[in-house]
Design a protein around this motif. Structure first.
Motif, PDB file in Angstrom:
ATOM      1  N   VAL A 152     -17.042   4.364  -6.830  1.00 58.34           N
ATOM      2  CA  VAL A 152     -17.946   3.967  -7.906  1.00 58.34           C
ATOM      3  C   VAL A 152     -17.596   4.707  -9.186  1.00 58.34           C
ATOM      4  O   VAL A 152     -17.601   4.137 -10.282  1.00 58.34           O
ATOM      5  N   VAL A 153     -17.271   5.998  -9.065  1.00 56.67           N
ATOM      6  CA  VAL A 153     -16.960   6.815 -10.252  1.00 56.67           C
ATOM      7  C   VAL A 153     -15.614   6.416 -10.845  1.00 56.67           C
ATOM      8  O   VAL A 153     -15.466   6.274 -12.067  1.00 56.67           O
ATOM      9  N   THR A 154     -14.604   6.227  -9.978  1.00 57.31           N
ATOM     10  CA  THR A 154     -13.250   5.931 -10.466  1.00 57.31           C
ATOM     11  C   THR A 154     -13.005   4.436 -10.662  1.00 57.31           C
ATOM     12  O   THR A 154     -11.983   4.061 -11.258  1.00 57.31           O
ATOM     13  N   THR A 155     -13.900   3.594 -10.114  1.00 62.75           N
ATOM     14  CA  THR A 155     -13.803   2.123 -10.165  1.00 62.75           C
ATOM     15  C   THR A 155     -12.567   1.575  -9.457  1.00 62.75           C
ATOM     16  O   THR A 155     -12.152   0.442  -9.711  1.00 62.75           O
ATOM     17  N   ARG A 156     -11.951   2.363  -8.581  1.00 63.40           N
ATOM     18  CA  ARG A 156     -10.838   1.858  -7.776  1.00 63.40           C
ATOM     19  C   ARG A 156     -10.745   2.663  -6.486  1.00 63.40           C
ATOM     20  O   ARG A 156     -11.179   3.814  -6.411  1.00 63.40           O
ATOM     21  N   TRP A 157     -10.152   2.057  -5.476  1.00 58.37           N
ATOM     22  CA  TRP A 157     -10.000   2.689  -4.161  1.00 58.37           C
ATOM     23  C   TRP A 157      -8.738   3.531  -4.158  1.00 58.37           C
ATOM     24  O   TRP A 157      -7.638   3.017  -4.384  1.00 58.37           O
ATOM     25  N   ILE A 158      -8.841   4.830  -3.888  1.00 56.82           N
ATOM     26  CA  ILE A 158      -7.698   5.741  -3.987  1.00 56.82           C
ATOM     27  C   ILE A 158      -7.312   6.330  -2.633  1.00 56.82           C
ATOM     28  O   ILE A 158      -6.473   7.240  -2.582  1.00 56.82           O
ATOM     29  N   PHE A 159      -7.882   5.803  -1.543  1.00 61.84           N
ATOM     30  CA  PHE A 159      -7.685   6.428  -0.225  1.00 61.84           C
ATOM     31  C   PHE A 159      -6.693   5.681   0.665  1.00 61.84           C
ATOM     32  O   PHE A 159      -6.506   6.057   1.812  1.00 61.84           O
ATOM     33  N   GLY A 160      -6.082   4.645   0.173  1.00 56.16           N
ATOM     34  CA  GLY A 160      -5.031   3.973   0.927  1.00 56.16           C
ATOM     35  C   GLY A 160      -5.534   2.862   1.829  1.00 56.16           C
ATOM     36  O   GLY A 160      -6.725   2.755   2.146  1.00 56.16           O
ATOM     37  N   ASP A 161      -4.579   2.042   2.262  1.00 52.37           N
ATOM     38  CA  ASP A 161      -4.906   0.860   3.061  1.00 52.37           C
ATOM     39  C   ASP A 161      -5.373   1.236   4.468  1.00 52.37           C
ATOM     40  O   ASP A 161      -6.309   0.635   4.997  1.00 52.37           O
ATOM     41  N   ALA A 162      -4.735   2.238   5.078  1.00 45.59           N
ATOM     42  CA  ALA A 162      -5.095   2.610   6.448  1.00 45.59           C
ATOM     43  C   ALA A 162      -6.528   3.130   6.526  1.00 45.59           C
ATOM     44  O   ALA A 162      -7.312   2.744   7.401  1.00 45.59           O
ATOM     45  N   PHE A 163      -6.882   4.018   5.584  1.00 44.70           N
ATOM     46  CA  PHE A 163      -8.244   4.549   5.609  1.00 44.70           C
ATOM     47  C   PHE A 163      -9.266   3.482   5.237  1.00 44.70           C
ATOM     48  O   PHE A 163     -10.427   3.562   5.638  1.00 44.70           O
TER      49      PHE A 163
END
Length: 285
Positions: free
Chosen positions: A8-19
């Motif tokens: 929500v804070v960064t407005t993008r997913w930064i943890f990768g496809d596997a996670f």
């Protein structure tokens, strides 16, 4: 929840496809399990109050809990291996279902929707209507024929020699309190999950809806609403269920030594199937 907050804070997913896949699996695993437990409790109340069957022993409860965890894992585990394959969220704060034209993807979304919301909602609604009808019927019956019912019960106890008939008192507090607790949980479940379920279905089948400019903001609020339901459940249990509250207080001294030791569990003195109290001195019938 913390990973969704970061998104929500960064407005993008930064943890990768596997996670992304693993987090989706755990999300639906815990959701399905929570709904399953609520469903089991509702059916247990229905059997006790409507069918007059008190069959949920501690052993059977443990078996049902184990089965519910196994089934929840069966429904959610395919997400961890990419079947169906979720999109790394660019339009949502968490790995949830998005738009897809694949028949298998849509079938899985419909299956999860049925398991998580629609089927439990219909079953619990049926149990609550049955309980309400039974409690209403019993109350009317007692108010209409209090003396005959009381004399009938007194004769079974060998008390027909008493000069004055017993006065019938209605003591439904045990049942109605348990029923009210489940009704509160059911209401919270419906309010928190109906919007998210509807939103997920529409976004899966409608490309235009999924690509709306406000999709991220609305899905964020609906996701927090789902988390709110999970956070409220233990508070409602603690507020409404004395045995749950006592169990929590009994466990706390093991971890917080500054708290005083509390007495152990008290044995259950009445059966849930006992409704009425009859007699001048509240002798249980």
């Amino acid at each position: 929840m913390p990973f969704a907050l970061v998104t929500v804070v960064t407005t993008r997913w930064i943890f990768g496809d596997a996670f992304c896949r693993v987090s989706a699996m755990f999300f639906w695993l815990f959701v399905i399990e929570g709904v399953a437990i609520l469903l089991i409790i509702s059916i247990d109340r229905f059997l006790i109050i409507v069918q007059k069957q008190d069959k949920l022993s501690p052993y059977r409860a443990k078996v049902l809990i184990a089965i519910s965890w196994a089934l929840s894992l069966c429904f959610s585990f395919p997400l961890a291996v990419g079947q169906p394959r979720l999109q790394v969220p660019s339009r949502a704060p968490q790995c949830v279902f998005g738009h897809s034209a694949e028949p298998g993807y849509r079938a899985y979304v419909i299956l999860i929707t049925l398991v998580v919301f629609i089927v439990p909602f219909m079953i619990m609604l049926y149990t609550f209507m049955g309980i309400l009808n039974t409690v209403r019927h019993n109350a009317i019956r007692i108010h209409s024929h209090p003396d005959s019912i009381c004399l009938s019960q007194a004769s079974k106890l060998g008390l027909m020699s008493l000069q004055r008939p017993f006065q019938m008192n209605i003591d439904m507090s045990f049942k109605t309190r348990a029923f009210t607790t489940i009704l509160i949980l059911f209401s919270v479940f419906t309010v928190c999950w109906a919007p998210f379920t509807t939103y997920s279905l529409v976004s899966t089948f409608s490309r235009g809806f999924y690509h709306r400019a406000s999709f991220f903001e609305i899905s964020t609020w609906l996701l927090w609403l789902c988390y709110l339901k999970s956070a409220l459940n233990p508070l409602i249990y603690y507020w409404r269920i004395k045995k749950f509250r006592d169990a929590c207080l009994d466990l706390m001294p093991k971890y917080f030594k500054f708290l005083p030791q509390l007495p152990g569990h008290t044995r259950r003195r009445i059966r849930p199937s006992a409704i009425y109290v009859c007699g001048e001195h509240r002798s249980v019938v």
